[in-house]
Design an enzyme around this catalytic site. Structure first.
Site, PDB file in Angstrom:
ATOM      1  N   PHE A 245       0.802  -1.225   0.000  1.00 56.53           N
ATOM      2  CA  PHE A 245       0.000   0.000   0.000  1.00 56.53           C
ATOM      3  C   PHE A 245       0.836   1.277   0.000  1.00 56.53           C
ATOM      4  O   PHE A 245       0.343   2.348   0.314  1.00 56.53           O
ATOM      5  CB  PHE A 245      -0.971   0.022   1.188  1.00 56.53           C
ATOM      6  CG  PHE A 245      -1.630  -1.285   1.477  1.00 56.53           C
ATOM      7  CD1 PHE A 245      -2.371  -1.919   0.499  1.00 56.53           C
ATOM      8  CD2 PHE A 245      -1.508  -1.901   2.711  1.00 56.53           C
ATOM      9  CE1 PHE A 245      -2.976  -3.151   0.744  1.00 56.53           C
ATOM     10  CE2 PHE A 245      -2.105  -3.124   2.968  1.00 56.53           C
ATOM     11  CZ  PHE A 245      -2.855  -3.755   1.986  1.00 56.53           C
ATOM     12  N   ARG A 627      -8.467  -1.783 -20.933  1.00 57.82           N
ATOM     13  CA  ARG A 627      -8.335  -3.231 -21.039  1.00 57.82           C
ATOM     14  C   ARG A 627      -8.241  -3.849 -19.645  1.00 57.82           C
ATOM     15  O   ARG A 627      -7.360  -3.475 -18.841  1.00 57.82           O
ATOM     16  CB  ARG A 627      -7.082  -3.564 -21.847  1.00 57.82           C
ATOM     17  CG  ARG A 627      -6.612  -5.006 -21.767  1.00 57.82           C
ATOM     18  CD  ARG A 627      -7.472  -5.928 -22.580  1.00 57.82           C
ATOM     19  NE  ARG A 627      -6.833  -7.235 -22.735  1.00 57.82           N
ATOM     20  CZ  ARG A 627      -7.458  -8.309 -23.190  1.00 57.82           C
ATOM     21  NH1 ARG A 627      -8.726  -8.222 -23.537  1.00 57.82           N
ATOM     22  NH2 ARG A 627      -6.826  -9.462 -23.305  1.00 57.82           N
ATOM     23  N   ASN A 630      -7.640  -9.379 -16.428  1.00 55.27           N
ATOM     24  CA  ASN A 630      -8.229 -10.544 -15.770  1.00 55.27           C
ATOM     25  C   ASN A 630      -9.382 -10.064 -14.896  1.00 55.27           C
ATOM     26  O   ASN A 630      -9.153  -9.446 -13.852  1.00 55.27           O
ATOM     27  CB  ASN A 630      -7.162 -11.256 -14.928  1.00 55.27           C
ATOM     28  CG  ASN A 630      -7.676 -12.528 -14.269  1.00 55.27           C
ATOM     29  OD1 ASN A 630      -8.804 -12.595 -13.782  1.00 55.27           O
ATOM     30  ND2 ASN A 630      -6.842 -13.551 -14.233  1.00 55.27           N
ATOM     31  N   PRO A 631     -10.629 -10.323 -15.281  1.00 52.80           N
ATOM     32  CA  PRO A 631     -11.758  -9.832 -14.480  1.00 52.80           C
ATOM     33  C   PRO A 631     -11.780 -10.355 -13.045  1.00 52.80           C
ATOM     34  O   PRO A 631     -12.291  -9.681 -12.156  1.00 52.80           O
ATOM     35  CB  PRO A 631     -12.981 -10.333 -15.267  1.00 52.80           C
ATOM     36  CG  PRO A 631     -12.496 -10.506 -16.662  1.00 52.80           C
ATOM     37  CD  PRO A 631     -11.060 -10.946 -16.538  1.00 52.80           C
ATOM     38  N   THR A 633      -9.055 -11.040 -10.967  1.00 52.53           N
ATOM     39  CA  THR A 633      -8.149 -10.263 -10.121  1.00 52.53           C
ATOM     40  C   THR A 633      -8.573  -8.800 -10.064  1.00 52.53           C
ATOM     41  O   THR A 633      -8.416  -8.144  -9.040  1.00 52.53           O
ATOM     42  CB  THR A 633      -6.699 -10.379 -10.633  1.00 52.53           C
ATOM     43  OG1 THR A 633      -6.627  -9.940 -11.988  1.00 52.53           O
ATOM     44  CG2 THR A 633      -6.204 -11.810 -10.551  1.00 52.53           C
ATOM     45  N   GLY A 701      -4.583   1.575 -14.646  1.00 50.83           N
ATOM     46  CA  GLY A 701      -4.407   1.030 -13.302  1.00 50.83           C
ATOM     47  C   GLY A 701      -5.694   1.037 -12.511  1.00 50.83           C
ATOM     48  O   GLY A 701      -6.487   1.980 -12.594  1.00 50.83           O
ATOM     49  N   GLY A 703      -5.582  -0.620  -9.061  1.00 54.63           N
ATOM     50  CA  GLY A 703      -5.283  -0.972  -7.676  1.00 54.63           C
ATOM     51  C   GLY A 703      -5.628   0.111  -6.682  1.00 54.63           C
ATOM     52  O   GLY A 703      -5.929  -0.169  -5.516  1.00 54.63           O
ATOM     53  N   GLU A 704      -5.596   1.364  -7.120  1.00 53.43           N
ATOM     54  CA  GLU A 704      -5.864   2.478  -6.213  1.00 53.43           C
ATOM     55  C   GLU A 704      -7.140   3.231  -6.561  1.00 53.43           C
ATOM     56  O   GLU A 704      -7.496   4.205  -5.889  1.00 53.43           O
ATOM     57  CB  GLU A 704      -4.667   3.438  -6.238  1.00 53.43           C
ATOM     58  CG  GLU A 704      -3.398   2.776  -5.733  1.00 53.43           C
ATOM     59  CD  GLU A 704      -2.144   3.601  -5.956  1.00 53.43           C
ATOM     60  OE1 GLU A 704      -1.808   4.412  -5.087  1.00 53.43           O
ATOM     61  OE2 GLU A 704      -1.511   3.423  -7.010  1.00 53.43           O
TER      62      GLU A 704
END
Length: 739
Positions: A245, A627, A630-631, A633, A701, A703-704
């Site tokens: 994080f 894009r 991987n749906p 993850t 991205g 992740g955030e």
């Protein structure tokens, strides 16, 4: 309870299970502290109990008398160390201050000694017996404390410019409706499941470090400078990271100390910091204060956006996030004024923490927009629609893609927003007041140079190597999928090796750049392999075998060097030296367009009419991010982000003793995070989006992304339920009672 993983839609890869899933659930996956070394000694940190002052003396006799103690390292006997630059100054350090440099204490929890012993227990016992004497000075703990120093950020860090457009003050004066309010966010700490650890082992003049890191090349470069040895003499190994994080992204002071101890003793040394030590040795999300002024016409068109920001910092390093350049790009703001300031106090240095600037800055903006919508008597979704834009008004650069309103349409339909009664306090469920709120989630689409090596064998097996990092996001899987997709293989045919500085350098695992950057480098390497074979990407096994026979070889290995078009360096050479070159977002270089991922989050809160207990029974988020590799993850990342956002809104808060500038709840018993009972229904919608301009693989991205809008959506829902506006996070029962 979350819905099952949705099937892939347009521009989405297959939702295969994580490549490392079995290893993780069976315990076969080894993290840094698990790596076996022969005959290790164990280190234990001793940290200061004062926040400002000076060490006046040590009594080491009782500590050294503990059986098994090998050394007590303090500033008086520490071997030489060289300073390294802070990461905002082009270096890789959390702080420019050198560990155990002198007797001065600049923050509570500062490393003041390190005990090395035959066992962990002996080192810990000795740490409690080491007696230190201090001359204490009164510290400045937080905003408003005596002794803080306030500085204009742009004057300290000229590269951090305050966004401006037109005359916002004049536009505010001429606005039909003006909203003016102050907002606040607290100190928060990363608290990843995996503790901060370092294991050092020398073999002659070569050093191996096992440490959880978000950038092994940066750690190698910084440590080499500190120890005055060539980077090639250091290897950083980091197969798995148990959460980061942002807390494992920079070089902290502990690494060099453990390396010095190992060299002096001639044997491996292992350090695992305690949970409470993690609160002061590796950064945190700093406190912020905001004043937001928004102007609009009666019809709801924005006329001005004025944002003043204050960020709390330590004294040793000029760390800031700012982030107003991101928020200023969000809507059709014809006039913008902003001023960012840093407030220097006697605290440990902060660092980036998941969505570093976006979480506090967008919380303030999205809360202010909801308040303005209420004043205008306009639905909050419609107010955002009225002010939607396809360009960044401050820079006049168009978006590569912007699917914000499709996200609002999808999420509002799934949530049932049309059934909302807009009157605060009008919706009830027995003794519970019901509130609905929404907010925009956004994160800049950024990318970094990256290098990947791919080897394809004639038997159809492949291997990909890149010093990227899997911090729990699924990097192993999506990197392997990229190879499989490019070379027409099954994912099971691809072996993935990452997290080791002997591999080609990948990007820092920060700024949500890993998938786009690493996969772009992988794609280049795969394209080069196909070109050498002279076959198409969808060639079958027979064509591939024939091509290998024609070339009279059993394997082909190629290295992909990816450099984004927006890169200022225009090279991957800096990666090998541990430098970070991330571009994109609102201010991409070399004429690039504005690049962001977007989402819309809708939240229902229930607040007990008598006790003011707060519950979040459901949350819906719709996200568009180019894009989706991987749906499965991606779903996990987006769901986790919203859960983090619930914690940010209602739970997470590092409490501070303002007299001593000391953290009070530095443990997982009192530092509150959401648990299963707090999370009921979390629905994730992935809105298909194609964007071929952001990078070669078209990925943004995520992740955030998903934790950016949640806190504001919850705050807005709390107002809708109660009619009380809470502008300081976290929202707790006492604030609802007193508000």
């Amino acid at each position: 309870m979350s819905a099952p993983v949705p099937p892939p839609q347009a521009n989405m890869g297959q939702p295969i299970a994580r490549l490392e899933a079995r290893a993780k659930v069976t315990g076969a996956a080894r993290y840094a502290a698990d790596m076996p070394v022969t005959n290790p000694a164990f280190a234990y940190l001793v940290t200061s109990t004062i926040a400002r002052g000076r060490i006046t003396g040590f009594d080491e006799s009782a500590a050294r008398a503990v059986p098994g103690v090998l050394e007590v390292m303090t500033y008086r006997n520490r071997p030489p160390l060289q300073p390294i630059k802070h990461f905002l100054e082009g270096g890789s350090a959390l702080t420019g201050a050198v560990a155990l440099a002198d007797a001065n204490v600049t923050h509570e929890g500062q490393i003041v000694a390190m005990i090395i012993a035959e066992t962990f227990e002996a080192a810990r016992d000795a740490s409690h017996r080491l007696a230190l004497r201090y001359r204490r000075e009164s510290p400045a703990a937080t905003f408003g404390s005596r002794g803080v120093v306030v500085q204009r950020t742009a004057e300290v860090i000229p590269m951090r410019k305050d966004p401006s457009l037109g005359n916002a003050d004049a536009a505010l004066k001429g606005s039909a409706v003006v909203h003016d309010a102050e907002y606040a966010t607290p100190t928060q700490h990363h608290n990843a499941m995996e503790l901060y650890s370092t294991t050092a082992q020398w073999l002659g003049d070569e050093l191996t470090i096992y440490e959880p890191s978000q950038f092994v090349y940066g750690l190698r470069a910084g440590l080499a400078m500190q120890l005055s040895i060539p980077p090639e003499k250091i290897r950083i190994v980091n197969d798995f990271v148990g959460g980061a994080f942002g807390g494992k992204g920079a070089v902290t002071q502990r690494t060099a100390l453990v390396a010095l101890a190992s060299r002096a003793l001639g044997r491996p040394v292992k350090l695992v910091a305690t949970r409470d030590q993690g609160f002061t040795i590796s950064g945190h999300r700093h406190e912020t204060r905001h004043r937001v002024r928004l102007g609009a016409t009666r019809e709801g068109r924005f006329t001005a956006y004025h944002h003043d920001l204050w960020e709390l910092n330590g004294r040793s390093d000029a760390y800031v996030n700012t982030g107003i350049d991101n928020s200023a790009a969000m809507y059709a703001f014809p006039a913008v004024m902003s001023t960012a300031r840093m407030v220097r106090a006697d605290r440990d240095p902060p660092i980036f923490m998941r969505s570093p600037p976006e979480v506090p800055v967008m919380y303030a903006l999205e809360s202010a927009i909801d308040e303005l919508a209420f004043k205008l008597a306009i639905d909050p979704v419609e107010l955002r629609r009225i002010n939607d834009t396809q360009k960044n008004w401050v820079t006049d650069k168009a978006y590569t893609s912007r699917s914000l309103m499709p996200c609002y349409d999808a999420a509002s339909a799934a949530f049932g927003w049309k059934n909302r009664n807009p009157k605060p306090g009008a919706m009830r469920a027995g003794d519970w007041m019901v509130g609905w709120g929404c907010a925009t989630a956004t994160y800049p689409t950024q990318v970094s140079p990256a290098v990947a090596r791919v080897r394809l064998s004639a038997d159809g097996s492949a291997r990909v190597e890149i010093a990227a990092h899997d911090v729990g996001t699924g990097a192993y899987t999506v990197i392997g999928q990229m190879v499989a997709e490019c070379l027409a293989l099954r994912p099971a045919q691809v072996a993935v090796t990452i997290g080791d500085s002997v591999l080609p350098p990948g990007p820092v695992s920060g700024g949500s750049v890993t998938t786009a950057s690493a996969c772009s480098a992988v794609k280049l390497a795969c394209d080069q392999i196909l070109a050498k074979l002279g076959i198409a990407a969808d060639a079958g096994d027979k064509q591939r075998a024939a091509a290998f026979d024609r070339l009279k070889t059993g394997a082909i290995e190629e290295t992909g060097n990816f450099v984004p078009a927006s890169s200022e360096s225009k090279t991957t050479a800096g990666l090998y030296k541990g430098s970070v070159d991330i571009t994109g977002g609102p201010n991409a270089a070399n004429g690039a367009k504005t690049m962001f991922a977007f989402g819309a989050e809708f939240v229902e809160v229930r607040i007990h009419a008598r006790t003011r207990e707060i519950r979040v029974p459901r949350i819906v988020g719709a996200f568009a991010a180019g894009r989706i590799m991987n749906p499965r993850t991606a779903h996990s990342q987006l769901m986790g982000g919203m859960i983090w956002g619930i914690g940010s809104a209602l739970h997470e808060f590092t409490e501070i003793d303002v007299r001593e500038a000391r953290y009070i709840n530095d443990n997982l018993a009192e530092y509150l995070v959401p648990v299963n009972a707090d999370i009921r229904q979390v629905d994730v919608i992935m809105v298909p989006e194609v964007d071929n301009e952001v990078n070669p693989v078209g990925a943004k991205g995520i992740g955030e992304l998903a934790n950016v809008g949640t806190a504001a959506a919850i705050a807005n829902a709390v107002f809708h339920a109660t009619g009380k506006r809470i502008r300081e996070l976290p929202i707790t029962i006492d604030k609802l009672i007193m508000g």
